[in-house]
Design a protein around this motif. Structure first.
Motif, PDB file in Angstrom:
ATOM      1  N   ASP A 195      -0.032  21.541  38.958  1.00  0.00           N
ATOM      2  CA  ASP A 195       1.140  22.383  39.114  1.00  0.00           C
ATOM      3  C   ASP A 195       0.841  23.661  39.874  1.00  0.00           C
ATOM      4  O   ASP A 195       1.674  24.535  39.983  1.00  0.00           O
ATOM      5  CB  ASP A 195       1.693  22.704  37.714  1.00  0.00           C
ATOM      6  CG  ASP A 195       3.126  23.168  37.781  1.00  0.00           C
ATOM      7  OD1 ASP A 195       3.835  22.726  38.705  1.00  0.00           O
ATOM      8  OD2 ASP A 195       3.514  23.974  36.932  1.00  0.00           O
ATOM      9  N   ILE A 208       0.279  26.423  42.664  1.00  0.00           N
ATOM     10  CA  ILE A 208       0.887  26.642  43.959  1.00  0.00           C
ATOM     11  C   ILE A 208      -0.194  26.630  45.029  1.00  0.00           C
ATOM     12  O   ILE A 208      -1.356  26.994  44.798  1.00  0.00           O
ATOM     13  CB  ILE A 208       1.675  27.975  44.007  1.00  0.00           C
ATOM     14  CG1 ILE A 208       0.758  29.165  43.820  1.00  0.00           C
ATOM     15  CG2 ILE A 208       2.777  27.991  42.978  1.00  0.00           C
ATOM     16  CD1 ILE A 208       1.421  30.457  44.207  1.00  0.00           C
ATOM     17  N   PHE A 209       0.161  26.172  46.195  1.00  0.00           N
ATOM     18  CA  PHE A 209      -0.764  26.196  47.328  1.00  0.00           C
ATOM     19  C   PHE A 209       0.054  26.114  48.601  1.00  0.00           C
ATOM     20  O   PHE A 209       1.246  25.790  48.576  1.00  0.00           O
ATOM     21  CB  PHE A 209      -1.762  25.022  47.261  1.00  0.00           C
ATOM     22  CG  PHE A 209      -1.129  23.683  47.524  1.00  0.00           C
ATOM     23  CD1 PHE A 209      -0.498  22.986  46.501  1.00  0.00           C
ATOM     24  CD2 PHE A 209      -1.140  23.128  48.801  1.00  0.00           C
ATOM     25  CE1 PHE A 209       0.103  21.764  46.747  1.00  0.00           C
ATOM     26  CE2 PHE A 209      -0.535  21.911  49.042  1.00  0.00           C
ATOM     27  CZ  PHE A 209       0.084  21.223  48.010  1.00  0.00           C
ATOM     28  N   LEU A 224       5.681  28.771  58.481  1.00  0.00           N
ATOM     29  CA  LEU A 224       5.242  28.737  57.083  1.00  0.00           C
ATOM     30  C   LEU A 224       6.420  28.889  56.132  1.00  0.00           C
ATOM     31  O   LEU A 224       6.447  28.304  55.057  1.00  0.00           O
ATOM     32  CB  LEU A 224       4.215  29.851  56.820  1.00  0.00           C
ATOM     33  CG  LEU A 224       2.929  29.791  57.643  1.00  0.00           C
ATOM     34  CD1 LEU A 224       2.032  30.967  57.301  1.00  0.00           C
ATOM     35  CD2 LEU A 224       2.197  28.477  57.412  1.00  0.00           C
ATOM     36  N   ALA A 225       7.427  29.670  56.554  1.00  0.00           N
ATOM     37  CA  ALA A 225       8.587  29.921  55.693  1.00  0.00           C
ATOM     38  C   ALA A 225       9.544  28.737  55.671  1.00  0.00           C
ATOM     39  O   ALA A 225      10.487  28.730  54.899  1.00  0.00           O
ATOM     40  CB  ALA A 225       9.316  31.170  56.172  1.00  0.00           C
ATOM     41  N   GLY A 226       9.320  27.762  56.547  1.00  0.00           N
ATOM     42  CA  GLY A 226      10.206  26.594  56.574  1.00  0.00           C
ATOM     43  C   GLY A 226      11.437  26.794  57.428  1.00  0.00           C
ATOM     44  O   GLY A 226      12.375  26.004  57.371  1.00  0.00           O
ATOM     45  N   SER A 251       3.143  22.399  50.901  1.00  0.00           N
ATOM     46  CA  SER A 251       3.145  23.541  49.983  1.00  0.00           C
ATOM     47  C   SER A 251       3.761  23.156  48.651  1.00  0.00           C
ATOM     48  O   SER A 251       4.524  22.201  48.543  1.00  0.00           O
ATOM     49  CB  SER A 251       3.929  24.708  50.589  1.00  0.00           C
ATOM     50  OG  SER A 251       5.282  24.360  50.736  1.00  0.00           O
ATOM     51  N   ARG A 252       3.419  23.929  47.629  1.00  0.00           N
ATOM     52  CA  ARG A 252       4.085  23.816  46.335  1.00  0.00           C
ATOM     53  C   ARG A 252       4.376  25.236  45.863  1.00  0.00           C
ATOM     54  O   ARG A 252       3.500  26.093  45.917  1.00  0.00           O
ATOM     55  CB  ARG A 252       3.206  23.077  45.325  1.00  0.00           C
ATOM     56  CG  ARG A 252       3.912  22.874  43.986  1.00  0.00           C
ATOM     57  CD  ARG A 252       2.994  22.303  42.931  1.00  0.00           C
ATOM     58  NE  ARG A 252       2.707  20.896  43.146  1.00  0.00           N
ATOM     59  CZ  ARG A 252       1.476  20.378  43.120  1.00  0.00           C
ATOM     60  NH1 ARG A 252       0.449  21.152  42.905  1.00  0.00           N
ATOM     61  NH2 ARG A 252       1.291  19.099  43.311  1.00  0.00           N
ATOM     62  N   GLY A 253       5.602  25.474  45.419  1.00  0.00           N
ATOM     63  CA  GLY A 253       5.967  26.813  44.961  1.00  0.00           C
ATOM     64  C   GLY A 253       7.090  27.405  45.791  1.00  0.00           C
ATOM     65  O   GLY A 253       7.284  27.030  46.936  1.00  0.00           O
ATOM     66  N   ILE A 279       9.010  29.754  48.143  1.00  0.00           N
ATOM     67  CA  ILE A 279       8.607  30.600  49.258  1.00  0.00           C
ATOM     68  C   ILE A 279       9.693  31.627  49.510  1.00  0.00           C
ATOM     69  O   ILE A 279      10.859  31.290  49.622  1.00  0.00           O
ATOM     70  CB  ILE A 279       8.375  29.763  50.528  1.00  0.00           C
ATOM     71  CG1 ILE A 279       7.240  28.762  50.286  1.00  0.00           C
ATOM     72  CG2 ILE A 279       8.061  30.663  51.714  1.00  0.00           C
ATOM     73  CD1 ILE A 279       6.889  27.935  51.479  1.00  0.00           C
ATOM     74  N   SER A 336      10.539  34.746  52.203  1.00  0.00           N
ATOM     75  CA  SER A 336      10.044  35.307  53.452  1.00  0.00           C
ATOM     76  C   SER A 336      10.898  36.480  53.883  1.00  0.00           C
ATOM     77  O   SER A 336      12.107  36.473  53.728  1.00  0.00           O
ATOM     78  CB  SER A 336      10.043  34.235  54.539  1.00  0.00           C
ATOM     79  OG  SER A 336      11.325  33.690  54.693  1.00  0.00           O
ATOM     80  N   ALA A 353      18.706  32.489  48.041  1.00  0.00           N
ATOM     81  CA  ALA A 353      17.355  32.127  47.610  1.00  0.00           C
ATOM     82  C   ALA A 353      17.390  31.109  46.473  1.00  0.00           C
ATOM     83  O   ALA A 353      16.354  30.662  46.006  1.00  0.00           O
ATOM     84  CB  ALA A 353      16.592  33.380  47.173  1.00  0.00           C
ATOM     85  N   GLY A 354      18.595  30.754  46.024  1.00  0.00           N
ATOM     86  CA  GLY A 354      18.723  29.674  45.058  1.00  0.00           C
ATOM     87  C   GLY A 354      18.767  30.123  43.600  1.00  0.00           C
ATOM     88  O   GLY A 354      18.511  29.324  42.709  1.00  0.00           O
ATOM     89  N   GLU A 391       6.656  33.058  44.452  1.00  0.00           N
ATOM     90  CA  GLU A 391       5.299  32.537  44.286  1.00  0.00           C
ATOM     91  C   GLU A 391       4.507  32.630  45.580  1.00  0.00           C
ATOM     92  O   GLU A 391       3.319  32.876  45.581  1.00  0.00           O
ATOM     93  CB  GLU A 391       5.378  31.096  43.789  1.00  0.00           C
ATOM     94  CG  GLU A 391       5.951  31.041  42.383  1.00  0.00           C
ATOM     95  CD  GLU A 391       6.262  29.641  41.930  1.00  0.00           C
ATOM     96  OE1 GLU A 391       5.771  29.253  40.864  1.00  0.00           O
ATOM     97  OE2 GLU A 391       6.994  28.919  42.638  1.00  0.00           O
TER      98      GLU A 391
END
Lengths: 276, 268
Positions: free
Chosen positions: B23, B25-26, B98-100, B111-113, B115, B117, B142-143, B192
């Protein structure tokens, strides 16, 4: 509990991403409703009459048309006013989705280039906004019906599935136009000149049944999807079953729009931020 | 120092390492490349030296720009990465990837977690709306739920120090006020993975101090921080490792002090 891993990679062409985007966007209902209500408020901010302008501009148009063009039709005055009231409401809604669709991603460019939201969020926002105007116009139309003593018949319920289908089509139309105009800016100008013609080739100002004889006008209007969209929505409200031919036309068109949206979206989804 | 010293880069770059289990984050970039397509009518004007990033077709027309090539790194929780490089070296493009916001044209980003930005100060706000309204909109975007947003509103207002200005439309704000508010919103929801562009250096000294404190607090909660900046102090205060981008490629990577030293020496 293992949380999902996000993998972002190259998608040269991926139609599935359109479906994912549409579903993800639909889930963000709070967000696009908030955006839509902000935009409506901004548009009428600092005007004295505010939202009353939606009612006024609709009334001014319907009144003018029914006075000036009523004499060209065989329908009596009351009947023609009702005819224009309902057709103009739905026509404005559909046309608005075409013109808004051309700008749907362009006006949201700051959000698209700063927050990774599903692209459909911006489409739903745009449709929610025109749906708000349409609802107000329909309430005014129903008031006109009442004042003219016109009562809806049972067949009127058929307008509901017709409208829902047109609503779904609006999503595809905005998506297709949004992506295409983001890439080819000239298309927006082309669409603008076409929409001007649509106003005259669609039976809003004139009655389709009065021009069934073979001729230029009838041929053009039969090929015009707007004619059939108006037919399936307005006919039940005006008290008769819609032409089955028009239903078939719109159903085929919906399937075609869906496929085109998948193809255009599948190609464009990844590229949109580069184009804006 | 060369590219193979990049933090956490797998020695066999050809074979893709497995996605971490569990679980944690990376964020991992695997040979990311970004190409901008150009469809204009820019023609080659007989230049003797070419920028290798520009892509020409056979008829000497500009077809694209290779903004990033072969970017690889691996970040785990608690990592604080600085992205260093001159203007136009691809820093912002890398952060956007990186931010998608943009997807890579080559390679993979895994990635997991959550983001968060902050890449451009001026974007992602509704200028006609009030500061409070923008807190809501950014939170929803941001959800987060309305309930979560209301819980954070007080904290955001305090950190931004905007007071009653939060009831005014944002287009009446100065650049510094906007920045304070967007930073306060972005960091309020305990992200995260936090991605920040260099605009943070626009703040005054007092704000920079508080921003640095907040980022350190955030990183100590085992998040990942990625920061692009030209400010020596900001980088040294906030980052442990660094990547030096030059012409869209990684020129050096490693402990932040070494990378920054090499970069600054190349400038003189």
């Amino acid at each position: 509990m293992t949380r999902p891993v996000r993998i972002s990679t190259t998608d040269r062409f991926n139609p599935m991403i359109v479906l994912t985007d549409l579903v993800d966007g639909a889930k963000r209902v709070h967000l696009w409703l908030a955006f839509a209500s902000d935009e409506i408020q901004n548009r009428y901010r600092r005007s004295k009459l505010g939202l009353a302008w939606i009612v006024l501009s609709y009334l001014i148009f319907v009144a003018t048309i029914s006075i000036f063009f009523g004499t060209f039709s065989d329908l009596d005055h009351n009947r023609f006013t009702i005819y224009v009231a309902i057709n103009f409401a739905i026509f404005t809604f559909l046309l608005g989705n075409i013109t808004d669709g051309c700008a749907v991603f362009r006006v949201a460019r700051t959000w698209i280039s700063s927050v990774p939201l599903p692209h459909s969020t911006h489409i739903y926002k745009s449709i929610a906004r025109s749906l708000f105007v349409f609802t107000i116009n329909m309430i005014v139309a129903m008031t006109i019906f009442f004042l003219y003593g016109y009562k809806l018949e049972l067949v009127a319920w058929e307008a509901i599935p017709a409208f829902l289908l047109l609503l779904v089509d609006a999503v595809f139309v905005q998506m297709i136009l949004g992506y295409i105009t983001a890439r080819f800016r000239d298309i927006e100008h082309l669409i603008q000149s076409i929409t001007r013609i649509l106003f005259f080739t669609t039976p809003v100002l004139w009655v389709r049944d009065e021009h069934v004889s073979r001729g230029m006008r009838s041929t053009v209007s039969e090929l015009n999807p707007m004619t059939h969209a108006l037919e399936i929505f307005s006919a039940p409200i005006l008290g008769r079953h819609a032409d089955p031919h028009s239903w078939m036309f719109i159903l085929y068109m919906s399937v075609a729009l869906f496929v085109i949206a998948l193809v255009v979206g599948g190609y464009s989804h990844r590229r949109l931020p580069y184009w804006l | 120092m060369n590219k193979s010293d990049a933090p956490g880069t797998s020695p066999n770059a050809s074979g893709l390492p497995a996605i971490p289990e569990g679980d944690d984050i990376f964020l991992r970039a695997e040979n990311i490349g970004v190409k901008f397509e150009v469809s204009g009518n820019v023609r080659e004007q007989g230049l003797s030296e070419h920028d290798p990033r520009l892509i020409w077709n056979r008829r000497h027309q500009l077809r694209g720009v290779k903004a990033l090539s072969d970017i690889s790194f691996d970040l785990k929780k608690g990592d604080r990465l600085a992205i260093i490089g001159r203007n136009g070296s691809g820093k912002t493009t890398l952060l956007q990837t990186l931010a998608g916001i943009i997807s890579p044209s080559e390679g993979r980003l895994i990635s997991r977690g959550n983001i968060t930005s902050l890449i451009n100060i001026n974007i992602g706000i509704q200028a006609e709306a009030t500061g409070h309204r923008n807190i809501t909109l950014r939170g929803l975007a941001a959800g987060y739920s309305r309930k979560e947003i209301e819980e954070k509103r007080q904290g955001i207002a305090e950190f931004s120090e905007l007071g009653d200005f939060l009831n005014m439309p944002m287009d009446s704000y100065s650049a510094g006020m906007r920045m304070r508010l967007t930073f306060a919103i972005a960091t309020a929801f305990s992200p995260e993975i936090l991605i920040l562009d260099e605009w943070l250096s626009a703040g005054d000294v007092a704000f920079k101090k508080r921003a640095t404190d907040r980022m350190q607090e955030f990183v100590s909660q085992a998040g990942i921080l990625i920061l692009a900046s030209h400010s020596h102090k900001l980088i040294m205060d906030n980052c442990a490792t660094g990547i030096w981008l030059d012409g869209g490629r990684i020129r050096a990577a490693g402990p932040v002090a070494d990378v920054l030293k090499a970069y600054e020496e190349s400038m003189t």
